[in-house]
Scaffold this motif. Sequence first.
Motif, PDB file in Angstrom:
ATOM      1  N   VAL A  14      19.684   5.345 -16.822  1.00  0.00           N
ATOM      2  CA  VAL A  14      18.889   4.920 -15.662  1.00  0.00           C
ATOM      3  C   VAL A  14      17.814   3.929 -16.087  1.00  0.00           C
ATOM      4  O   VAL A  14      17.619   2.896 -15.435  1.00  0.00           O
ATOM      5  CB  VAL A  14      18.267   6.138 -14.936  1.00  0.00           C
ATOM      6  CG1 VAL A  14      17.262   5.685 -13.880  1.00  0.00           C
ATOM      7  CG2 VAL A  14      19.353   6.988 -14.292  1.00  0.00           C
ATOM      8  N   THR A  15      17.118   4.213 -17.183  1.00  0.00           N
ATOM      9  CA  THR A  15      16.061   3.287 -17.611  1.00  0.00           C
ATOM     10  C   THR A  15      16.641   1.917 -17.962  1.00  0.00           C
ATOM     11  O   THR A  15      16.041   0.898 -17.648  1.00  0.00           O
ATOM     12  CB  THR A  15      15.261   3.843 -18.808  1.00  0.00           C
ATOM     13  OG1 THR A  15      16.132   4.108 -19.896  1.00  0.00           O
ATOM     14  CG2 THR A  15      14.512   5.105 -18.426  1.00  0.00           C
ATOM     15  N   GLY A  72      21.443   9.960  -6.791  1.00  0.00           N
ATOM     16  CA  GLY A  72      20.160   9.377  -7.158  1.00  0.00           C
ATOM     17  C   GLY A  72      19.467   8.794  -5.949  1.00  0.00           C
ATOM     18  O   GLY A  72      20.106   8.342  -5.019  1.00  0.00           O
ATOM     19  N   ARG A  74      10.686   5.214 -18.924  1.00  0.00           N
ATOM     20  CA  ARG A  74      11.164   6.603 -18.896  1.00  0.00           C
ATOM     21  C   ARG A  74      10.312   7.468 -17.971  1.00  0.00           C
ATOM     22  O   ARG A  74      10.827   8.370 -17.324  1.00  0.00           O
ATOM     23  CB  ARG A  74      11.176   7.199 -20.304  1.00  0.00           C
ATOM     24  CG  ARG A  74      12.246   6.615 -21.194  1.00  0.00           C
ATOM     25  CD  ARG A  74      12.235   7.252 -22.568  1.00  0.00           C
ATOM     26  NE  ARG A  74      12.716   8.614 -22.564  1.00  0.00           N
ATOM     27  CZ  ARG A  74      14.002   8.980 -22.622  1.00  0.00           C
ATOM     28  NH1 ARG A  74      14.933   8.048 -22.694  1.00  0.00           N
ATOM     29  NH2 ARG A  74      14.341  10.239 -22.624  1.00  0.00           N
ATOM     30  N   VAL A 103      11.494   8.170 -14.375  1.00  0.00           N
ATOM     31  CA  VAL A 103      12.792   8.815 -14.130  1.00  0.00           C
ATOM     32  C   VAL A 103      12.643  10.332 -14.174  1.00  0.00           C
ATOM     33  O   VAL A 103      12.098  10.884 -15.129  1.00  0.00           O
ATOM     34  CB  VAL A 103      13.838   8.354 -15.174  1.00  0.00           C
ATOM     35  CG1 VAL A 103      15.181   9.023 -14.926  1.00  0.00           C
ATOM     36  CG2 VAL A 103      13.983   6.837 -15.148  1.00  0.00           C
ATOM     37  N   GLN A 127       9.474   5.873  -8.386  1.00  0.00           N
ATOM     38  CA  GLN A 127      10.156   6.824  -9.248  1.00  0.00           C
ATOM     39  C   GLN A 127      11.634   6.862  -8.869  1.00  0.00           C
ATOM     40  O   GLN A 127      11.989   6.588  -7.726  1.00  0.00           O
ATOM     41  CB  GLN A 127       9.569   8.231  -9.076  1.00  0.00           C
ATOM     42  CG  GLN A 127       8.089   8.338  -9.344  1.00  0.00           C
ATOM     43  CD  GLN A 127       7.761   8.249 -10.815  1.00  0.00           C
ATOM     44  OE1 GLN A 127       8.307   8.989 -11.616  1.00  0.00           O
ATOM     45  NE2 GLN A 127       6.885   7.338 -11.177  1.00  0.00           N
ATOM     46  N   ILE A 128      12.466   7.243  -9.807  1.00  0.00           N
ATOM     47  CA  ILE A 128      13.887   7.452  -9.550  1.00  0.00           C
ATOM     48  C   ILE A 128      14.180   8.915  -9.830  1.00  0.00           C
ATOM     49  O   ILE A 128      13.867   9.426 -10.905  1.00  0.00           O
ATOM     50  CB  ILE A 128      14.772   6.543 -10.431  1.00  0.00           C
ATOM     51  CG1 ILE A 128      14.508   5.079 -10.099  1.00  0.00           C
ATOM     52  CG2 ILE A 128      16.247   6.900 -10.239  1.00  0.00           C
ATOM     53  CD1 ILE A 128      15.219   4.095 -11.005  1.00  0.00           C
ATOM     54  N   SER A 130      15.907   6.366  -5.195  1.00  0.00           N
ATOM     55  CA  SER A 130      14.697   5.694  -5.629  1.00  0.00           C
ATOM     56  C   SER A 130      13.636   5.909  -4.556  1.00  0.00           C
ATOM     57  O   SER A 130      13.891   5.696  -3.381  1.00  0.00           O
ATOM     58  CB  SER A 130      14.982   4.204  -5.803  1.00  0.00           C
ATOM     59  OG  SER A 130      13.835   3.536  -6.217  1.00  0.00           O
ATOM     60  N   VAL A 140      18.887   9.812 -18.505  1.00  0.00           N
ATOM     61  CA  VAL A 140      17.598   9.097 -18.517  1.00  0.00           C
ATOM     62  C   VAL A 140      17.761   7.743 -19.201  1.00  0.00           C
ATOM     63  O   VAL A 140      17.295   6.717 -18.692  1.00  0.00           O
ATOM     64  CB  VAL A 140      16.501   9.938 -19.201  1.00  0.00           C
ATOM     65  CG1 VAL A 140      15.243   9.105 -19.404  1.00  0.00           C
ATOM     66  CG2 VAL A 140      16.193  11.177 -18.386  1.00  0.00           C
TER      67      VAL A 140
END
Length: 131
Positions: free
Chosen positions: A76-77, A30, A84, A87, A49-50, A32, A73
């Motif tokens: 991560v959120t 991941g 959302r 992501v 954004q990720i 960012s 998703v």
Amino acid sequence: MQHIMCIMLHMIDGSQADRRPMRATRKALGRSQTRGNHFIGGSLLRAEQIFVHGHIRAGRPDDKKQLLLSKIVDAVTKIASVERRSVWVYISEIPALQMIEYGHELPLPGQEEHWRENLPQADREYLLSLG
């Protein structure tokens, strides 16, 4: 971000009913991205954004891949406290015969048990010790 990814993968794997030691075949990276240092469609990114890039062994049915995407998703959120829409998740499938983990070629889908049984004893015990 790496800490978030570790927690996220644990959350997803921890929710699986089948926790046999093949979960290591799921990998994710991941990153960012902050405003102004990434382009989307030729324009500078206007919001943070990720991006999550996952590599999985090929052979899962589409519904399982969709479920995995959705869980990534959701994780991560929740962990990063973002919407959302912030992501992005990509999953790339790699054929089992193009992957080596723990020093051994991975099995074709459906042959995991046979693969585990035929590992050298020390490697099998190590793999099983991981949970």
